[in-house]
Design a protein around this motif. Structure first.
Motif, mmCIF file in Angstrom:
data_model
loop_
_atom_site.group_PDB
_atom_site.id
_atom_site.type_symbol
_atom_site.label_atom_id
_atom_site.label_comp_id
_atom_site.label_asym_id
_atom_site.label_seq_id
_atom_site.Cartn_x
_atom_site.Cartn_y
_atom_site.Cartn_z
ATOM 1 N N SER A 21 -4.140 1.121 -6.469
ATOM 2 C CA SER A 21 -4.482 2.358 -7.160
ATOM 3 C C SER A 21 -3.900 2.334 -8.572
ATOM 4 O O SER A 21 -2.730 2.664 -8.782
ATOM 5 C CB SER A 21 -3.943 3.562 -6.392
ATOM 6 N N THR A 24 -2.678 5.795 -9.782
ATOM 7 C CA THR A 24 -1.333 6.151 -9.332
ATOM 8 C C THR A 24 -0.295 5.393 -10.139
ATOM 9 O O THR A 24 0.761 5.937 -10.465
ATOM 10 C CB THR A 24 -1.172 5.864 -7.830
ATOM 11 N N CYS A 29 1.904 10.971 -9.429
ATOM 12 C CA CYS A 29 1.383 11.791 -8.338
ATOM 13 C C CYS A 29 0.153 12.612 -8.727
ATOM 14 O O CYS A 29 -0.431 13.286 -7.883
ATOM 15 C CB CYS A 29 2.480 12.708 -7.805
ATOM 16 N N ALA A 32 -3.293 12.342 -6.673
ATOM 17 C CA ALA A 32 -3.312 13.070 -5.404
ATOM 18 C C ALA A 32 -3.705 14.526 -5.633
ATOM 19 O O ALA A 32 -4.450 15.106 -4.841
ATOM 20 C CB ALA A 32 -1.950 12.983 -4.730
ATOM 21 N N TRP A 40 0.676 14.771 -0.494
ATOM 22 C CA TRP A 40 1.225 13.626 -1.232
ATOM 23 C C TRP A 40 1.501 13.963 -2.684
ATOM 24 O O TRP A 40 2.361 13.340 -3.304
ATOM 25 C CB TRP A 40 0.305 12.415 -1.093
ATOM 26 N N GLY A 44 5.262 13.274 -3.980
ATOM 27 C CA GLY A 44 5.470 12.515 -5.213
ATOM 28 C C GLY A 44 6.181 13.322 -6.272
ATOM 29 O O GLY A 44 7.072 12.822 -6.973
ATOM 30 N N GLY A 64 5.292 4.587 -9.401
ATOM 31 C CA GLY A 64 3.922 4.216 -9.742
ATOM 32 C C GLY A 64 3.571 2.820 -9.270
ATOM 33 O O GLY A 64 2.480 2.584 -8.749
ATOM 34 N N GLY A 68 1.193 2.521 -5.912
ATOM 35 C CA GLY A 68 -0.095 1.943 -6.263
ATOM 36 C C GLY A 68 -0.638 1.043 -5.161
ATOM 37 O O GLY A 68 -1.845 0.955 -4.951
ATOM 38 N N TYR A 71 -1.308 4.062 -1.908
ATOM 39 C CA TYR A 71 -1.916 5.395 -1.951
ATOM 40 C C TYR A 71 -3.390 5.412 -1.548
ATOM 41 O O TYR A 71 -3.821 6.318 -0.830
ATOM 42 C CB TYR A 71 -1.741 6.075 -3.311
#
Length: 102
Positions: A21, A24, A29, A32, A40, A44, A64, A68, A71
């Protein structure tokens, strides 16, 4: 790599990304929140607020990078719990190859 999901009860279709991700990684966060995955987002946000100030920004960077990797899989599992199913046999095979069972 994307997977198409369909909810037979609400007739919604969603396309979810599998793999790393990058959103992310770059935005923490916030993806999300934009996806409506509030649990989430708050997890986060708490991690970033509590540990971000103490570590002078090291934890937000690590958050992050690490999240990543996880997520997108967490989000697809969340959609499956909400009633979404693979739209095609190819999508089902893709989920099974990523060890996501429904």
């Amino acid at each position: 790599m994307f997977v198409n999901l369909f909810n037979p009860y609400t007739h919604q279709r969603k396309q979810a990304k599998l793999g790393y991700s990058w959103t992310t990684f770059f935005f923490g966060c916030l993806p999300a929140l934009f996806r409506g995955h509030f649990l989430w987002f708050f997890i986060g946000l708490l991690v970033l607020l509590i540990f971000g100030l103490e570590t002078i920004g090291i934890v937000p960077g690590l958050y992050g990078i690490v999240m990543g990797f996880f997520y997108n899989k967490i989000y697809v599992k969340h959609l499956i719990k909400k009633g979404f199913q693979p739209a095609t046999q190819e999508d089902e095979n893709l989920l099974l190859s990523k060890n996501i069972f429904f």
